[in-house]
Design a protein around this motif. Sequence first.
Motif, short mmCIF file in Angstrom:
data_model
loop_
_atom_site.label_atom_id
_atom_site.label_comp_id
_atom_site.label_asym_id
_atom_site.label_seq_id
_atom_site.Cartn_x
_atom_site.Cartn_y
_atom_site.Cartn_z
N THR A 40 38.05 27.55 32.82
CA THR A 40 36.77 27.26 33.46
C THR A 40 36.60 28.14 34.70
O THR A 40 37.58 28.66 35.26
N GLU A 41 35.35 28.27 35.12
CA GLU A 41 35.06 29.01 36.35
C GLU A 41 35.73 28.35 37.55
O GLU A 41 36.24 29.04 38.44
N ALA A 42 35.76 27.02 37.57
CA ALA A 42 36.38 26.30 38.68
C ALA A 42 37.86 26.65 38.80
O ALA A 42 38.38 26.81 39.92
N GLY A 60 22.76 35.10 29.76
CA GLY A 60 22.96 33.97 30.65
C GLY A 60 24.39 33.81 31.14
O GLY A 60 24.65 32.99 32.03
N SER A 61 25.31 34.58 30.59
CA SER A 61 26.70 34.53 31.06
C SER A 61 26.84 35.38 32.33
O SER A 61 25.95 36.17 32.67
N THR A 62 27.96 35.21 33.00
CA THR A 62 28.22 35.93 34.25
C THR A 62 29.66 36.44 34.25
O THR A 62 30.57 35.74 33.79
N VAL A 63 29.85 37.65 34.76
CA VAL A 63 31.20 38.20 34.91
C VAL A 63 31.59 38.10 36.38
O VAL A 63 30.90 38.62 37.26
N LEU A 64 32.70 37.40 36.63
CA LEU A 64 33.23 37.28 37.99
C LEU A 64 34.25 38.39 38.21
O LEU A 64 35.17 38.58 37.40
N GLU A 65 34.08 39.13 39.28
CA GLU A 65 34.97 40.25 39.59
C GLU A 65 35.92 39.86 40.71
O GLU A 65 35.48 39.42 41.77
N PHE A 66 37.22 40.03 40.47
CA PHE A 66 38.24 39.76 41.49
C PHE A 66 39.02 41.05 41.74
O PHE A 66 40.07 41.29 41.15
N ALA A 67 38.47 41.91 42.60
CA ALA A 67 39.09 43.20 42.88
C ALA A 67 40.22 43.04 43.90
O ALA A 67 40.22 42.10 44.71
N CYS A 75 42.07 44.61 38.69
CA CYS A 75 40.75 44.04 38.97
C CYS A 75 40.45 43.06 37.84
O CYS A 75 40.05 43.47 36.75
N LEU A 76 40.68 41.79 38.10
CA LEU A 76 40.48 40.77 37.08
C LEU A 76 38.99 40.49 36.90
O LEU A 76 38.28 40.21 37.87
N MET A 77 38.53 40.58 35.67
CA MET A 77 37.16 40.23 35.31
C MET A 77 37.20 38.97 34.45
O MET A 77 37.96 38.92 33.47
N VAL A 78 36.41 37.97 34.83
CA VAL A 78 36.36 36.71 34.09
C VAL A 78 34.91 36.44 33.70
O VAL A 78 34.05 36.27 34.57
N GLU A 79 34.64 36.42 32.41
CA GLU A 79 33.29 36.15 31.93
C GLU A 79 33.14 34.67 31.62
O GLU A 79 33.95 34.10 30.87
N GLY A 84 29.92 27.36 32.87
CA GLY A 84 31.16 27.59 33.60
C GLY A 84 32.40 27.67 32.73
O GLY A 84 33.52 27.71 33.25
N VAL A 85 32.23 27.73 31.41
CA VAL A 85 33.37 27.86 30.50
C VAL A 85 33.73 29.34 30.36
O VAL A 85 32.85 30.18 30.17
N VAL A 86 35.02 29.64 30.46
CA VAL A 86 35.47 31.03 30.37
C VAL A 86 35.37 31.51 28.92
O VAL A 86 35.90 30.88 28.00
N LEU A 87 34.71 32.65 28.74
CA LEU A 87 34.58 33.26 27.42
C LEU A 87 35.68 34.28 27.17
O LEU A 87 36.22 34.36 26.07
N ARG A 88 36.02 35.05 28.19
CA ARG A 88 37.11 36.03 28.08
C ARG A 88 37.46 36.53 29.47
O ARG A 88 36.69 36.33 30.43
N GLN A 89 38.61 37.17 29.59
CA GLN A 89 39.01 37.79 30.85
C GLN A 89 39.83 39.03 30.56
O GLN A 89 40.49 39.12 29.53
N TRP A 90 39.78 40.02 31.47
CA TRP A 90 40.46 41.28 31.25
C TRP A 90 40.68 41.98 32.59
O TRP A 90 40.08 41.62 33.60
#
Length: 207
Positions: A40-42, A60-67, A75-79, A84-90
């Motif tokens: 989850t985003e939380a 409507g989804s959002t990519v959160l960037e953690f540089a 640089c973790l990307m969390v979509e 707020g449910v995580v679809l993928r991360q890379w």
Amino acid sequence: MNTLPITSSLFRWPARLALLLLVAALSGCAAFAPPRPFTTEAEALAARGEPTARWPNEDGSTVLEFATQPYGTTCLMVEVDATGVVLRQWDALAAENLARVKVGMTQDEVRRLLGQYRSIQRFANSGEEVWDWNVPKDYYDVVALRFNVHFVDSKVVRTSQSYEYPRDRWMFGVGVGRGSPYWGMGWGHRWGYPWGGYPYWHPWWGW
């Protein structure tokens, strides 16, 4: 006679010290293990704090960037979807993602693809503006590896890599056992860190 116990203990403590150093090194590796997948985003926000950027998508989804620039190499990307449910991360700085930078891309496209850059340099003669990122090193004896994206008129014209090698540094090592060969781990330091350099591990062997 006390000679044998004294000699035995004399050569026993380096082995114990080496074992302690090995345990400490392994503990350090565990501390920098890849992050577990978030659900989850939380969860992502609780673990990473506020993102360095939020990139909205058309669906409507959002990519959160953690540089982690300027000193980190990930640089973790969390979509996440609208709920707020995580679809993928890379990792945006993984080699396969760096390869997605193509000639003709805009600065906004590169910024979104790779995340926050480390620094910008401008070259009057070539007309280039160069953004760079610290990325994982492919050689142990360099201080840092940087991935560079070159722009002219805000469009990508090429990419390159550059290395920073250690200069002023001190080394410390521990020999194990008697005679040779010996081995150990060295800790190198470029003077000025954290403002002007990076710490790095350097393995060494000898005969």
